[in-house]
Design an enzyme around this catalytic site. Structure first.
Site, short mmCIF file in Angstrom:
data_model
loop_
_atom_site.label_atom_id
_atom_site.label_comp_id
_atom_site.label_asym_id
_atom_site.label_seq_id
_atom_site.Cartn_x
_atom_site.Cartn_y
_atom_site.Cartn_z
N ASP A 18 0.83 -1.22 0.00
CA ASP A 18 0.00 0.00 0.00
C ASP A 18 0.86 1.26 0.00
OD1 ASP A 18 -2.29 -1.51 0.12
OD2 ASP A 18 -2.62 -1.24 2.27
N ARG A 102 -0.83 5.09 17.29
CA ARG A 102 -1.13 6.08 16.24
C ARG A 102 -0.80 7.52 16.61
NH1 ARG A 102 -0.33 2.56 12.59
NH2 ARG A 102 -2.10 1.27 11.99
N ASP A 131 -7.99 4.28 12.61
CA ASP A 131 -6.64 4.84 12.57
C ASP A 131 -6.59 6.21 11.90
OD1 ASP A 131 -5.52 2.79 13.99
OD2 ASP A 131 -5.21 1.54 12.23
N SER A 181 -5.22 -7.86 6.64
CA SER A 181 -4.62 -6.57 6.92
C SER A 181 -4.14 -6.62 8.37
CB SER A 181 -5.67 -5.48 6.75
OG SER A 181 -5.30 -4.35 7.52
N1 ARG Z 1 -9.25 -2.54 15.42
C1 ARG Z 1 -7.99 -2.11 15.92
C2 ARG Z 1 -8.06 -0.67 16.35
O1 ARG Z 1 -8.89 0.05 15.89
C3 ARG Z 1 -6.85 -2.36 14.97
C4 ARG Z 1 -6.81 -1.53 13.72
C5 ARG Z 1 -5.69 -1.84 12.75
N2 ARG Z 1 -5.85 -3.17 12.31
C6 ARG Z 1 -5.38 -3.71 11.19
N3 ARG Z 1 -5.65 -4.97 11.03
N4 ARG Z 1 -4.74 -3.07 10.28
O2 ARG Z 1 -7.26 -0.24 17.14
#
Ligand code: ARG
Length: 408
Positions: A18, A102, A131, A181
Site C-alpha cells: 500500500d 497512532r 486509525d 490486513s
Molecule cells: N481494530 C484495531 C483498532 O482500531 C486495529 C486496527 C488496525 N488493524 C489492522 N488490522 N490493520 O485499534
C-alpha cells in the site's frame, strides 16, 4: 485537480504494498518531493535489520530523504505504561495496542514535516477505520497548517489494481499474497479482513503469527513473577530490566504458551461493527497482573470508581482523542491511585491462559488477622449483627411493602 501548492510530502511508510504504491502515486499526482518516515514501535522484534531494507526500498522508489525513528522507549513509557495503569481493555477485550501507537506516529510525522518544511503528511489508513481518526485528530491538533493526504481514500484502487500499479512502477510484489490486513508493534498484533470478515467462521490458524496454538503449548505451566512500582512493571522473575526488554520477555513467555489470542466483535468509532483478531500476549499478562495488584491495595470505593475512569480513558484513546485534555485529567486520578500499586504478582501461563495465582504488596489492604477463619481472628463478629440490621434496613422495608406484608 491535485493541489499544486503541495511541493513536499512526508509519507508514513511501512515498506508494504500500500504505502509503496502511495509513494509513487503521490510523486506522480502532486509532482512533489517525498520524504518517507518509518516508526519503529517494536514491530520488527525478531529482525530489526528489516528497517534497513525498508529504508533502501524507499530510496529505490525515489524519496529525497528517509527517516527511521526508534520510538520504542517513548512508546513504552508514555503510551503503553499509561494503558497498563488504566487497565485499558476496550469493550473489556482489546488492549489498545494499535490505538496507542497512532498518536505517537502522527506526532513524529508532524515533527519531521516541520523540520523538512513539508506542506503535507500522508498515511495509508483507509476511510473506514479508527486509525485515520487517531492520526488526523492528533496531527491537526499539533499543526493545523499541515495538509493530510489519504491516498487510500482518494485513488480508488482495489487490491488487484494496486498489484498492477506496482508492477508498472517497478515496486516489488514478491511478498504480496496477503490474506489479511495486519498491524504490529511491541504491545500486540491486529489482524482483520479476508475470512475474518465472516464472524460466523472460526478464525483460521494462519491469522496468527506470534503465538503457538494453545493446544500445542507446553504441557507444563510456567509461572512468571512480575514486580510493579507505582503501577509500572519494573522486574520479571527477580531481575530489574529496562522497560522494552521487560515487555519483550513477557511477550515471549506468553507467546510460548499461546496466551493473548483474542477474537473481538468491535464497535468502531465510525459506527461500523467489525471483527478483528489479536495476539497481545504481553498486554494481556501485564494488564491482568496490574489489575489484580491494584485491586489488592485499593479500597472498594476506589476500585469501583477506578473502573469507571479506566473505561472512560480507554474509550477516549480508542476513539482517537489522545490529545483531549480529558485524557490527562483522568490520568491525574489514575496516577494518584497507582502511587500505591507496588508489589509483585505471580501469573501462571498454561495452554492459552494467564491466571494470577499469587500477589504481595506493602500497601495491601488485606489483613490476615482480620480475614482469617482461624479462632485468632481479630474481626469483631459481634458488631456484625448491628451492621446487618442497619445495612439492610431500607431493602427489608422495601421488600415487605412490595409484597403487601403488613407487619413491620
Ligand atoms: N481494530 C484495531 C483498532 O482500531 C486495529 C486496527 C488496525 N488493524 C489492522 N488490522 N490493520 O485499534
Amino acid at each position: 485537480m491535485a493541489d499544486d501548492s503541495i511541493k513536499k510530502i512526508v509519507l508514513m511508510y511501512s515498506g508494504g504494498l500500500d504505502t509503496s504504491c502511495m509513494l509513487k502515486w503521490l510523486q506522480e499526482r502532486y509532482g512533489a518531493e517525498i520524504v518517507s518516515f518509518t516508526a519503529d514501535l517494536g514491530q520488527e522484534m525478531e529482525d530489526p535489520t528489516r528497517f534497513k531494507d525498508i529504508e533502501q526500498k524507499a530510496y529505490d522508489l525515489g524519496v529525497v530523504k528517509h527517516f527511521t525513528e526508534d520510538l520504542k522507549e517513548e512508546f513504552v513509557r508514555d503510551y503503553i505504561f499509561p494503558t497498563i495503569k488504566a487497565n485499558g481493555l476496550y469493550q473489556g477485550v482489546y488492549p489498545l495496542s494499535t490505538a496507542v501507537g497512532r498518536p505517537l506516529i502522527a506526532k513524529y510525522a508532524v515533527k519531521i514535516a516541520e523540520q523538512e518544511n513539508a506542506d503535507a503528511i500522508a498515511h495509508g489508513c483507509t476511510g473506514k477505520g479508527n486509525d485515520q481518526v487517531r492520526m488526523n485528530v492528533t496531527a491537526q491538533a499539533l499543526n493545523p497548517k499541515l495538509k493530510i493526504l489519504m491516498p487510500m481514500v482518494e485513488w480508488g484502487m482495489g487490491r488487484d489494481d494496486e498489484v498492477k500499479y506496482a508492477r508498472e512502477h517497478g515496486i516489488s510484489v514478491s511478498n504480496v499474497n496477503k490474506t489479511y490486513s495486519t498491524d504490529e508493534n511491541i504491545f500486540g498484533r491486529s489482524c482483520e479482513c479476508g475470512i475474518l470478515e465472516h464472524p460466523d467462521e472460526i478464525a483460521p490458524e494462519d491469522a496468527c503469527a506470534w503465538t503457538v496454538p494453545p493446544i500445542k503449548a507446553p504441557d507444563d505451566p510456567e509461572i512468571i513473577k512480575i514486580e510493579f512500582d507505582k503501577g509500572v512493571p519494573v522486574a520479571i522473575d527477580g531481575s530489574v530490566i529496562d522497560p522494552i526488554e521487560l515487555i519483550e520477555r513477557v511477550h515471549r513467555a506468553g507467546a510460548r504458551h499461546g496466551v493473548g489470542r483474542l477474537d473481538h466483535m468491535e464497535d468502531r468509532t465510525v459506527g461500523l461493527k467489525s471483527r478483528e483478531t489479536y495476539e497481545c500476549p504481553a498486554a494481556i499478562i501485564l494488564i491482568k497482573a496490574h489489575q489484580d495488584l491494584e485491586k489488592f491495595v485499593c479500597t472498594k470505593h476506589e476500585n469501583s470508581f477506578k473502573s469507571i475512569v479506566d473505561q472512560r480513558w480507554t474509550e477516549l484513546v480508542y476513539e482517537g482523542l489522545w490529545v483531549d485534555p480529558l485524557r490527562e485529567a483522568l490520568e491525574a486520578f489514575i496516577n494518584t491511585v497507582n502511587q500505591r500499586v507496588t508489589g509483585w504478582v505471580k501469573v501462571r501461563l498454561f495452554k492459552g491462559t494467564a491466571s494470577v495465582v499469587a500477589r504481595s504488596s506493602p500497601y495491601a489492604l488485606y489483613d490476615l488477622n482480620l480475614a482469617t477463619y482461624g479462632k485468632e481472628s481479630q474481626f469483631d463478629e459481634q458488631s456484625a449483627e448491628g451492621f446487618i440490621k442497619l445495612h439492610g434496613l431500607q431493602s427489608r422495608m422495601g421488600y415487605r411493602l412490595k409484597h403487601g406484608k403488613k407487619d413491620k
